[in-house]
Design a protein around this motif. Structure first.
Motif, mmCIF file in Angstrom:
data_model
loop_
_atom_site.group_PDB
_atom_site.id
_atom_site.type_symbol
_atom_site.label_atom_id
_atom_site.label_comp_id
_atom_site.label_asym_id
_atom_site.label_seq_id
_atom_site.Cartn_x
_atom_site.Cartn_y
_atom_site.Cartn_z
ATOM 1 N N GLY A 276 19.695 -1.561 -25.757
ATOM 2 C CA GLY A 276 18.966 -0.234 -25.519
ATOM 3 C C GLY A 276 17.492 -0.073 -25.656
ATOM 4 N N VAL A 277 17.125 -1.019 -26.880
ATOM 5 C CA VAL A 277 15.683 -0.872 -27.260
ATOM 6 C C VAL A 277 14.794 -1.693 -26.189
ATOM 7 C CG1 VAL A 277 14.176 -2.063 -29.013
ATOM 8 C CG2 VAL A 277 15.966 -0.650 -29.674
ATOM 9 N N LEU A 278 15.368 -2.616 -25.814
ATOM 10 C CA LEU A 278 14.753 -3.398 -24.702
ATOM 11 C C LEU A 278 14.523 -2.606 -23.405
ATOM 12 C CD1 LEU A 278 14.141 -6.639 -24.143
ATOM 13 C CD2 LEU A 278 16.216 -6.648 -22.960
ATOM 14 N N CYS B 82 4.339 -7.414 -14.798
ATOM 15 C CA CYS B 82 5.310 -8.033 -14.383
ATOM 16 C C CYS B 82 5.835 -9.103 -15.093
ATOM 17 C CB CYS B 82 4.830 -9.053 -12.941
ATOM 18 S SG CYS B 82 5.232 -8.194 -11.468
ATOM 19 N N LEU B 83 5.056 -9.759 -15.967
ATOM 20 C CA LEU B 83 5.521 -10.469 -16.981
ATOM 21 C C LEU B 83 6.538 -9.917 -17.869
ATOM 22 C CD1 LEU B 83 2.597 -12.764 -17.522
ATOM 23 C CD2 LEU B 83 4.436 -13.414 -16.412
ATOM 24 N N LEU B 84 5.902 -8.382 -18.492
ATOM 25 C CA LEU B 84 6.718 -7.803 -19.185
ATOM 26 C C LEU B 84 8.154 -7.594 -18.471
ATOM 27 C CD1 LEU B 84 7.182 -5.590 -21.487
ATOM 28 C CD2 LEU B 84 6.474 -4.020 -19.738
ATOM 29 N N ALA B 85 8.219 -7.293 -17.239
ATOM 30 C CA ALA B 85 9.357 -7.039 -16.750
ATOM 31 C C ALA B 85 10.367 -8.352 -16.653
ATOM 32 C CB ALA B 85 9.460 -6.577 -15.195
ATOM 33 N N ILE B 86 9.835 -9.551 -16.353
ATOM 34 C CA ILE B 86 10.458 -10.668 -16.411
ATOM 35 C C ILE B 86 11.115 -10.992 -17.842
ATOM 36 C CG2 ILE B 86 10.318 -13.317 -15.863
ATOM 37 C CD1 ILE B 86 8.350 -12.386 -13.694
ATOM 38 N N VAL B 87 10.241 -10.872 -18.684
ATOM 39 C CA VAL B 87 10.883 -11.398 -20.197
ATOM 40 C C VAL B 87 11.606 -10.151 -20.375
ATOM 41 C CG1 VAL B 87 10.088 -10.924 -22.523
ATOM 42 C CG2 VAL B 87 8.553 -12.093 -21.024
ATOM 43 N N THR B 88 11.765 -9.068 -20.178
ATOM 44 C CA THR B 88 12.924 -7.952 -20.265
ATOM 45 C C THR B 88 14.056 -8.440 -19.708
ATOM 46 O OG1 THR B 88 11.145 -6.182 -20.270
ATOM 47 C CG2 THR B 88 13.405 -5.645 -20.156
ATOM 48 N N LEU B 89 13.924 -8.857 -18.352
ATOM 49 C CA LEU B 89 15.121 -9.454 -17.665
ATOM 50 C C LEU B 89 15.762 -10.849 -18.045
ATOM 51 C CD1 LEU B 89 14.206 -8.806 -13.918
ATOM 52 C CD2 LEU B 89 15.484 -7.419 -15.226
ATOM 53 N N VAL B 90 14.845 -11.460 -18.775
ATOM 54 C CA VAL B 90 15.512 -12.762 -19.260
ATOM 55 C C VAL B 90 16.382 -12.425 -20.705
ATOM 56 C CG1 VAL B 90 14.582 -14.844 -20.449
ATOM 57 C CG2 VAL B 90 13.794 -14.386 -18.057
ATOM 58 N N LEU B 91 15.633 -11.553 -21.356
ATOM 59 C CA LEU B 91 16.112 -11.097 -22.510
ATOM 60 C C LEU B 91 17.396 -10.640 -22.512
ATOM 61 C CD1 LEU B 91 13.159 -9.991 -24.875
ATOM 62 C CD2 LEU B 91 14.640 -12.058 -25.167
ATOM 63 N N LYS B 92 17.269 -9.690 -21.293
ATOM 64 C CA LYS B 92 18.755 -8.709 -21.040
ATOM 65 C C LYS B 92 19.772 -9.587 -20.644
ATOM 66 C CE LYS B 92 19.967 -5.249 -17.740
ATOM 67 N NZ LYS B 92 20.659 -6.098 -16.907
ATOM 68 N N ALA B 93 19.693 -10.867 -19.888
ATOM 69 C CA ALA B 93 20.478 -11.874 -19.517
ATOM 70 C C ALA B 93 20.932 -12.375 -20.642
ATOM 71 C CB ALA B 93 19.981 -12.751 -18.420
ATOM 72 N N VAL B 94 20.237 -12.901 -21.648
ATOM 73 C CA VAL B 94 20.496 -13.267 -22.898
ATOM 74 C C VAL B 94 21.468 -12.562 -23.739
ATOM 75 C CG1 VAL B 94 19.743 -14.342 -25.195
ATOM 76 C CG2 VAL B 94 18.522 -14.876 -22.983
ATOM 77 N N LEU B 95 21.059 -11.243 -23.939
ATOM 78 C CA LEU B 95 21.956 -10.329 -24.609
ATOM 79 C C LEU B 95 23.255 -10.100 -23.973
ATOM 80 C CD1 LEU B 95 19.638 -7.546 -25.685
ATOM 81 C CD2 LEU B 95 20.688 -9.098 -27.339
ATOM 82 N N GLU B 96 23.250 -10.124 -22.818
ATOM 83 C CA GLU B 96 24.704 -9.976 -21.894
ATOM 84 C C GLU B 96 25.533 -10.962 -22.344
ATOM 85 O OE1 GLU B 96 23.379 -9.103 -17.984
ATOM 86 O OE2 GLU B 96 23.027 -6.799 -18.293
ATOM 87 N N THR B 97 25.002 -12.153 -22.555
ATOM 88 C CA THR B 97 25.890 -13.128 -22.712
ATOM 89 C C THR B 97 26.283 -13.351 -24.086
ATOM 90 O OG1 THR B 97 24.059 -14.660 -22.926
ATOM 91 C CG2 THR B 97 25.295 -15.055 -20.890
ATOM 92 N N PHE C 260 14.666 -1.835 -12.298
ATOM 93 C CA PHE C 260 14.749 -0.965 -13.344
ATOM 94 C C PHE C 260 13.841 -1.442 -14.467
ATOM 95 C CE2 PHE C 260 19.825 -0.648 -13.410
ATOM 96 C CZ PHE C 260 19.552 0.797 -12.750
ATOM 97 N N ALA C 261 13.439 -2.498 -14.365
ATOM 98 C CA ALA C 261 12.384 -3.208 -15.352
ATOM 99 C C ALA C 261 10.910 -3.307 -14.884
ATOM 100 C CB ALA C 261 12.900 -4.814 -15.690
ATOM 101 N N LEU C 262 10.821 -3.140 -13.529
ATOM 102 C CA LEU C 262 9.342 -3.275 -13.096
ATOM 103 C C LEU C 262 8.679 -2.017 -13.097
ATOM 104 C CD1 LEU C 262 7.444 -5.604 -11.948
ATOM 105 C CD2 LEU C 262 8.013 -4.644 -9.757
ATOM 106 N N PRO C 263 7.445 -1.748 -13.733
ATOM 107 C CA PRO C 263 6.831 -0.576 -13.691
ATOM 108 C C PRO C 263 6.719 0.066 -12.041
ATOM 109 C CG PRO C 263 5.685 -1.867 -15.384
ATOM 110 C CD PRO C 263 6.825 -2.651 -14.436
#
Lengths: 284, 367, 294
Positions: A206-208, A259-274, C123-126
């Motif tokens: 949720g924080v992510l 964009c990098l922030l979004a990509i990091v978010t998505l990667v961390l999200k995938a990690v958390l989902e596993t 969801f993640a991209l501004p």
């Protein structure tokens, strides 16, 4: 030996041509709508080489936009985390009437247009607003200043943590907390030692998500910010200003950072989902 | 009863096999093997299912019984061997073209359809010989009456109890006039009382429809009580095929003897066609001298005044009829014995040392 | 009961204490008063009171002023665009989102994990980043826009541009609502359908599709609702011509820039009502999907 798999496909397995067709359509769609824009941002940022990209990020206005974005997220995200934990505790671990309605109210900011989210704070704290006179008498600026940006960001990220934790805590039930109570643990002890370990991945999730939204929010912040360069410009707002000034390299450079922030978010999200199913299994 | 006589028309539930003229086998598995990766689930299985019989496939989990059922249904395909329905080779026929009725362990009812729609599904999806609406509705009503759910047609599956869902699944499978009815652990998901009554139900419905039926179970009581014949499966091979009586009283292998009838195993030796172990003896006609294993069921013990297996009485639970005692042998291994109450013999008390003699049992040479 | 103290302090009344007592008899978990107090206070201060400001502002206008602002020709055109383009975007996502969910759940293929991660990008991209990227790509001098321009399709600064942005923004909804339902649909049910004689297509149409319908409708409605309020990703590619390519949220900011708070509020009220109606619709779909379970 009979090669049965070729002549008689198993139930639930689509014919190869169906699979091929669906995958082609899906990949085409994703490339057109997701991959291409992502690539476009980095291509735009680096279109004149690495030096202009870094220079654009090194501009004082860019740096102050980055700083403001970090400050806003650093306030809004913990605020909503505390709220989310409180709300989830009250809702998931207790019984009371009107629970579904309360959850709907908490979810409300998700269905409000970001522009309306900004507008409501202008109406409350703006010069013509409810507290306008009182605020200007005391020389406090909320709208067109940092506090307004923080408030609007809190609003748009309001439900993230709560909506992540409520179902998680509901699924876990109250057995463990009740067991802790019968063993003599106090409320805070129970929370830290029993509940927290069970919800940490969900909380992080949720924080992510709320952090990504907080750093990337545009519409609501745009309405309350006043677009004052170097003062009330967050990164997304700075992207808009640079873009409208035809400084495409600059705009895409700041955008690339987001964009990098979004990509990091998505990667961390995938990690958390596993991690999360793992965590809940250990939780049993 | 509409099912008493065979009817060639679609409305007959199933063509009833006439034992005198029917082919020998309704279903034949001819050296069927199935591999999952490197694991051999079935190894050269030979099986004939007779028309109209109720056949149980009994075995521990992992013995390959589910695989066997799914192969017959066309939900899996064999790596080797053939599957025949009567004279048709259906080895490569898709499940949708085999006309089998399959009742899944978790029922697999269509949640968004009413009970009646579920039952009608197999008729609704028919591409040729699709029955008229009137015929279809009549048949659904007939089937729901058969499974005693006559007035629940408009309900949805999630509104029913477990036992009722089971009946819907059964009616749905029967609706397509299947050449064979296949049931995967039909009572596995139900509680003990519902189990018992549904067992009788299945027997009744089978007798009414006469449809060739194969069900799998890991519960020997279920297999022995319900079926005409039992197939005992172990590690992908058939250990024995026989009537419940044969399986119980003349187990063909040590595995069957050990698996069926709550038997206790004894390791000993055969000398001159007599098995001896720990003070007990059993006749072992035709067996060569050497190490052997004997299996004795609880009901195959009697109190002995002379020689016998010395045991200590642990518990004497109250019971009617047979005298049940829970005992342990000198190695501390628990046994249960159901003894005939003989005149003039005192009921053993807890802590007593008594001697038991085996009145029956099977002896197999040690592998 | 220690936990009651903060609650009693916050509401300052004895009935509140009775209220908590009578309704939380069935749990021994402490902290209800404190956490409920925080929840309600923050909810009111951050969400409910500020939100009420638009309603109060609009109510102060009087009916004719309100109607003039909320249903001016320019506003009507803006609603038409916001709702119409959102609907088209949701339809596109309804089709491709379903296919994507199907591929993610049922197929194994190289790059499946990557595809799965990419789906959440909107969801993640501004939104502003998405906006400038889409504008640069689909503009007539852009990579994709250029190709489209050659075949005579203009994909930016017009209605199509708005649809493209709203398709992007709504993309994850249908995929993510369908995915878990599709995954939970047990293989049993398909096998049952096959043993009853249904072909693969019949199974999809008669068994799988009806089971997925509520989730699909929910995803569709969520994508639509998101599109109606969307601002950041749209304004860069829309063209923003009043009466033509001006979305409703943009019109609100236009009114704000002229300090016409009342007109802005009037339009905001219409949009809020529309979102609440959609929220109700989604709840109704959810309730309807559970109709068989009672």
């Amino acid at each position: 030996m009979v090669d049965a798999t070729l002549s008689a496909p198993r139930v639930g397995r689509d014919p190869a041509w169906v699979k091929g067709l669906i995958l082609t359509l899906v990949v085409g769609f994703i490339v057109l709508f997701l991959v291409a824009p992502l690539a476009m941002v980095f291509a735009g940022a680096l279109s004149k080489g690495a030096a202009p990209f870094l220079m654009a990020l090194g501009q004082p206005d860019s740096l102050s936009a980055i700083r403001l974005t970090l400050i806003v997220a650093a306030i809004a995200v913990p605020f909503n985390a505390v709220f989310g934990i409180s709300a989830a505790w009250a809702i998931a671990k207790h019984r009371f009437p009107g629970k579904a309605f309360l959850i709907t109210l908490i979810d409300l900011p998700f269905s409000v247009s970001p522009v309306v989210a900004g507008l409501i704070y202008v109406l409350v704290f703006g010069l013509q607003g409810w507290f306008g006179n009182w605020l200007s008498d005391h020389d406090i600026k909320i709208v067109f200043a940092v506090p307004g940006i923080i408030l609007a960001t809190i609003f748009v990220t309001f439900p993230f943590v709560a909506r992540e934790l409520i179902p998680l805590m509901q699924a876990q039930g109250t057995d463990e907390e009740e067991a802790a109570a019968t063993l003599g643990a106090g409320g805070l002890q129970t929370f830290w030692r029993v509940t927290t370990p069970n919800i940490r991945w969900g909380l992080l999730y949720g924080v992510l998500l709320s952090n990504a939204r907080a750093m990337g929010e545009f519409g609501a912040v745009s309405v309350v910010s006043g677009h004052i360069r170097g003062l009330t410009n967050t990164m997304p707002l700075h992207v808009e200003i640079l873009y409208n000034e035809y400084d495409f390299v600059g705009a895409f450079s700041v955008a690339a950072l987001l964009c990098l922030l979004a990509i990091v978010t998505l990667v961390l999200k995938a990690v958390l989902e596993t991690l999360e199913p793992e965590a809940s299994r250990h939780g049993l | 009863m509409a099912f008493d006589r065979p009817e060639p028309s679609e409305t007959a539930l199933t063509p009833v096999a006439d034992p005198t003229t029917a082919p020998a086998a309704a279903i034949r598995l001819d050296r069927v093997s199935k591999l999952f990766g490197r694991f051999a689930a079935l190894k050269g299985v030979e099986l004939e299912v007779r028309p109209g019989e109720l056949l149980a496939v009994l075995g521990p989990s992992g013995s390959g019984k589910t695989t066997l059922l799914r192969l017959v249904a066309g939900l899996e395909f064999p790596d080797e061997g053939r599957i025949l329905f009567g004279d048709d080779d259906v080895t490569l026929t898709k499940a949708s073209d085999r006309r089998v009725g399959f009742v899944f362990q978790q029922y697999a009812l269509f949640k968004h359809m009413t009970v009646a729609k579920n039952v009608a599904f197999g008729l609704d999806v028919r591409r040729k010989d699709k029955p008229s609406r009137k015929d279809r509705d009549a048949r659904v009503a007939e089937l729901l009456k058969l499974v005693e759910l006559g007035d629940l047609g408009k309900r949805f599956p999630l509104q029913l109890s477990g036992g009722q869902r089971q009946r819907v699944a059964l009616a749905r499978a029967l609706a397509v006039s299947p050449r064979v009815l296949l049931l995967d652990e039909p009572f596995g998901a139900l509680d003990a009382t519902v189990r018992k009554s549904l067992r009788r139900e299945l027997r009744r419905i089978h007798d009414a429809t006469q449809v060739t039926t194969v069900f799998i179970t890991h519960d020997q009581e279920e297999a022995l009580e319900l079926s005409d014949r039992v197939v005992v499966l172990n590690e992908g091979r058939i250990e024995q095929i026989g009537t419940p009586d044969e399986i119980l009283n003349a187990p063909a292998t040590a595995f069957v003897a050990g698996f069926v009838g709550q038997s206790n195993a004894f390791h000993g030796e055969v000398r001159a066609e007599v098995f001896r172990a720990e003070g007990m003896t059993l006749p072992a006609p035709g067996l060569a001298d050497g190490p052997a294993e004997a299996f004795v069921r609880a009901d195959q013990w009697a109190l002995s005044s002379g020689k016998g297996l010395e045991v200590k009485v642990l518990r004497v639970p109250p019971s009617a009829g047979l005298l049940r005692v829970e005992v342990e042998d000198p190695h501390g291994r628990p046994l249960e014995a159901a003894l005939l109450r003989a005149e003039g013999v005192a009921k053993p008390a807890v802590g007593d040392k008594i001697r038991l003699r085996a009145t029956g049992g099977r002896v197999f040479p040690s592998p | 009961m220690v936990s009651l103290a903060p609650d009693a302090r916050l509401t300052g009344s004895a009935p509140a204490r009775r209220w908590t007592r009578s309704f939380r008899r069935r749990t021994a978990v402490p902290g209800f008063g404190l956490t409920m107090g925080i929840t309600l206070t923050v909810l009111c201060l951050v969400v409910l009171i500020p939100l009420s400001s638009v309603a109060i502002k609009a109510a102060g206008m009087g009916w004719s002023d309100f109607a003039q602002a909320a249903f001016s020709r320019r506003a009507i055109n803006a609603y038409k665009l916001s709702f119409g383009a959102s609907l088209i975007g949701a339809v596109i996502n309804g089709v491709f989102g379903a296919l994507t969910a199907w591929a993610l759940v049922r197929y194994k293929f190289p790059g499946r994990m990557l595809l799965n991660g990419l789906v959440d990008l909107p969801f993640a991209l501004p939104t502003a980043v998405a906006g400038i990227a889409l504008a640069a790509l689909y503009a007539p001098n852009g990579l994709i826009g250029g190709v489209l321009a050659k075949v005579g399709v203009k994909a930016a600064y017009n209605y199509t541009g708005v649809v493209i942005a709203l398709t992007f923004i709504g993309l994850p909804f249908v995929v993510r609502t369908l995915e878990p339902v599709l995954r939970e649909l047990s293989a049993d049910v398909e096998e049952a359908s096959a043993t009853l004689g249904a072909t693969g297509l019949q199974t999809v149409v008669r068994v799988i599709a009806p089971a997925l319908l509520p989730a699909w409708l929910t995803g569709f409605a969520l994508a639509f609702a998101r599109g109606v309020g969307e601002y950041g990703s749209v304004i860069f590619i829309a063209g923003n011509m009043p009466f033509k390519t001006e979305i409703a949220p943009l019109l609100i900011t236009m009114q704000l820039e002229q300090f016409d708070y009342a007109s802005a509020s009037a339009i905001a009220v219409v949009m809020l009502l529309a979102s609440f109606a959609l929220l109700l619709l989604i709840n109704a779909i959810q309730a309807w999907s559970r109709r068989h379970e009672g």
